[in-house]
Scaffold this motif. Sequence first.
Motif, PDB file in Angstrom:
ATOM      1  N   PRO A   9      17.572  36.177   9.307  1.00 42.19           N
ATOM      2  CA  PRO A   9      17.020  34.182   9.453  1.00 42.19           C
ATOM      3  C   PRO A   9      16.658  33.928  10.773  1.00 42.19           C
ATOM      4  O   PRO A   9      15.290  33.268  10.389  1.00 42.19           O
ATOM      5  CB  PRO A   9      18.374  34.142   9.855  1.00 42.19           C
ATOM      6  CG  PRO A   9      19.857  34.579   9.137  1.00 42.19           C
ATOM      7  CD  PRO A   9      19.125  36.123   9.694  1.00 42.19           C
ATOM      8  N   LEU A  10      16.354  34.448  12.053  1.00 42.69           N
ATOM      9  CA  LEU A  10      15.421  34.327  13.743  1.00 42.69           C
ATOM     10  C   LEU A  10      14.314  35.105  12.482  1.00 42.69           C
ATOM     11  O   LEU A  10      13.292  34.026  12.927  1.00 42.69           O
ATOM     12  CB  LEU A  10      16.131  35.223  14.164  1.00 42.69           C
ATOM     13  CG  LEU A  10      14.855  35.808  14.991  1.00 42.69           C
ATOM     14  CD1 LEU A  10      14.696  34.011  15.736  1.00 42.69           C
ATOM     15  CD2 LEU A  10      15.800  36.385  16.056  1.00 42.69           C
ATOM     16  N   ALA A  11      14.270  35.785  11.702  1.00 43.55           N
ATOM     17  CA  ALA A  11      12.769  36.712  11.124  1.00 43.55           C
ATOM     18  C   ALA A  11      11.763  35.406  10.716  1.00 43.55           C
ATOM     19  O   ALA A  11      10.650  34.579  10.513  1.00 43.55           O
ATOM     20  CB  ALA A  11      12.234  37.715  10.988  1.00 43.55           C
ATOM     21  N   TYR A  30       7.881  35.698  10.870  1.00 45.55           N
ATOM     22  CA  TYR A  30       7.818  36.673  10.671  1.00 45.55           C
ATOM     23  C   TYR A  30       7.717  37.424   9.695  1.00 45.55           C
ATOM     24  O   TYR A  30       9.136  37.397   8.638  1.00 45.55           O
ATOM     25  CB  TYR A  30       8.910  37.412  11.752  1.00 45.55           C
ATOM     26  CG  TYR A  30       8.392  37.309  13.140  1.00 45.55           C
ATOM     27  CD1 TYR A  30       7.209  38.409  13.868  1.00 45.55           C
ATOM     28  CD2 TYR A  30       9.387  35.612  14.036  1.00 45.55           C
ATOM     29  CE1 TYR A  30       7.013  37.974  15.180  1.00 45.55           C
ATOM     30  CE2 TYR A  30       8.289  36.380  15.129  1.00 45.55           C
ATOM     31  CZ  TYR A  30       7.631  36.779  16.117  1.00 45.55           C
ATOM     32  OH  TYR A  30       6.983  36.433  17.762  1.00 45.55           O
ATOM     33  N   PRO A  31       7.004  37.948   8.371  1.00 44.08           N
ATOM     34  CA  PRO A  31       7.426  37.821   6.835  1.00 44.08           C
ATOM     35  C   PRO A  31       7.786  40.038   7.491  1.00 44.08           C
ATOM     36  O   PRO A  31       7.913  40.307   6.321  1.00 44.08           O
ATOM     37  CB  PRO A  31       5.692  38.333   6.671  1.00 44.08           C
ATOM     38  CG  PRO A  31       4.365  38.428   8.217  1.00 44.08           C
ATOM     39  CD  PRO A  31       5.624  38.012   8.952  1.00 44.08           C
ATOM     40  N   TYR A  32       7.749  40.691   8.481  1.00 41.36           N
ATOM     41  CA  TYR A  32       9.208  41.489   8.217  1.00 41.36           C
ATOM     42  C   TYR A  32       9.610  41.926   9.718  1.00 41.36           C
ATOM     43  O   TYR A  32       9.314  41.516  10.978  1.00 41.36           O
ATOM     44  CB  TYR A  32       7.324  42.695   8.502  1.00 41.36           C
ATOM     45  CG  TYR A  32       6.436  42.882   6.970  1.00 41.36           C
ATOM     46  CD1 TYR A  32       7.099  43.583   6.108  1.00 41.36           C
ATOM     47  CD2 TYR A  32       5.152  42.095   7.360  1.00 41.36           C
ATOM     48  CE1 TYR A  32       6.528  43.443   5.021  1.00 41.36           C
ATOM     49  CE2 TYR A  32       4.607  41.958   6.624  1.00 41.36           C
ATOM     50  CZ  TYR A  32       4.509  43.023   5.502  1.00 41.36           C
ATOM     51  OH  TYR A  32       4.483  42.726   4.045  1.00 41.36           O
ATOM     52  N   VAL A  33      10.816  42.402   9.037  1.00 41.83           N
ATOM     53  CA  VAL A  33      11.456  43.327  10.031  1.00 41.83           C
ATOM     54  C   VAL A  33      11.517  44.633   9.720  1.00 41.83           C
ATOM     55  O   VAL A  33      11.679  44.988   9.276  1.00 41.83           O
ATOM     56  CB  VAL A  33      12.869  42.710  10.537  1.00 41.83           C
ATOM     57  CG1 VAL A  33      13.867  43.199  11.139  1.00 41.83           C
ATOM     58  CG2 VAL A  33      13.067  41.511  10.307  1.00 41.83           C
ATOM     59  N   ILE A  34      11.019  45.684  11.485  1.00 47.70           N
ATOM     60  CA  ILE A  34      11.132  46.950  11.309  1.00 47.70           C
ATOM     61  C   ILE A  34      11.646  47.456  12.199  1.00 47.70           C
ATOM     62  O   ILE A  34      12.713  46.942  13.049  1.00 47.70           O
ATOM     63  CB  ILE A  34       9.266  47.047  11.388  1.00 47.70           C
ATOM     64  CG1 ILE A  34       9.219  46.675  12.941  1.00 47.70           C
ATOM     65  CG2 ILE A  34       8.663  46.888  10.236  1.00 47.70           C
ATOM     66  CD1 ILE A  34       7.690  46.756  13.399  1.00 47.70           C
TER      67      ILE A  34
END
Length: 270
Positions: free
Chosen positions: A110-112, A117-121
């Motif tokens: 949810p933060l992304a 931010y389209p990506y979480v890595i």
Amino acid sequence: MNSLVLEKLEALKHLLSQMERALIAYSGGVDSTLMAKVAYDVLGEKALAITAVSPSLLREELEEAIAQADYIGIKQELIETMEMQNPNYTSNPVNRCYFCKSELHDTLKPLAVQRDYPYVIDGVNADDLQDYRPGIQAAKERGVRSPLAELGITKAEVRQISQYLGLPWWDKPAQPCLSSRFPYGEEITINKLQRVGRAEIYLRKLGYRSLRVRSDGETARIELPSEQIQDFILKTNLSDLVSSFQQFGFTYVTLDLEGYRSGKLNQGIR
């Protein structure tokens, strides 16, 4: 550094450049710190490192994570995760890490989205895929990308690249969360986490870097590299050590004569 590893580094940079904006699940370990470094080099202010704070993270490790992010220059934010409120986690089943990573990424996703931010890595590397890591499945289910693993970058190559990039912590020992010190099935509590943490800090102050203090009921089992065991026995004031560990909350203190081996509690779970 050989040409193959250099090619992997360039491939990592290219992959990140295509993402344009990325949020990094950043623990301060050598893997996620390399991800933060390369992401910042490629994306600049469009890369954000997020560190989860909970009782299972040593305060010493949190301080190192903050210092490393500052060294790199990447923007870092701290969030609090609540896995200790989930009985599926605290009961410590064999898939405990699944519930930990579920909590982490249910918080990060949810933060992304909110921050665009389209990506979480994350920092999962190719070697991690060969171990029993139920947390990896939880991350995949939530759409998290693992660029190091995707490009076949191993732990040894992570260290090579980190050294090549001039990161002072390239040889930092692996330091998984404190909950990994308990045999599956033993309930995890904040008090137990704290006594393990204090015990490991005590040993680090004696000069030992690669170590674990495994908690088994009221017993602390010290694991050190096998080549350091004799030195430890000869040079350590064992009476003082036992007294200190008992003050931390343990009743008994033992030394594992096999020596430290990463993932020891996972043996037989395949």
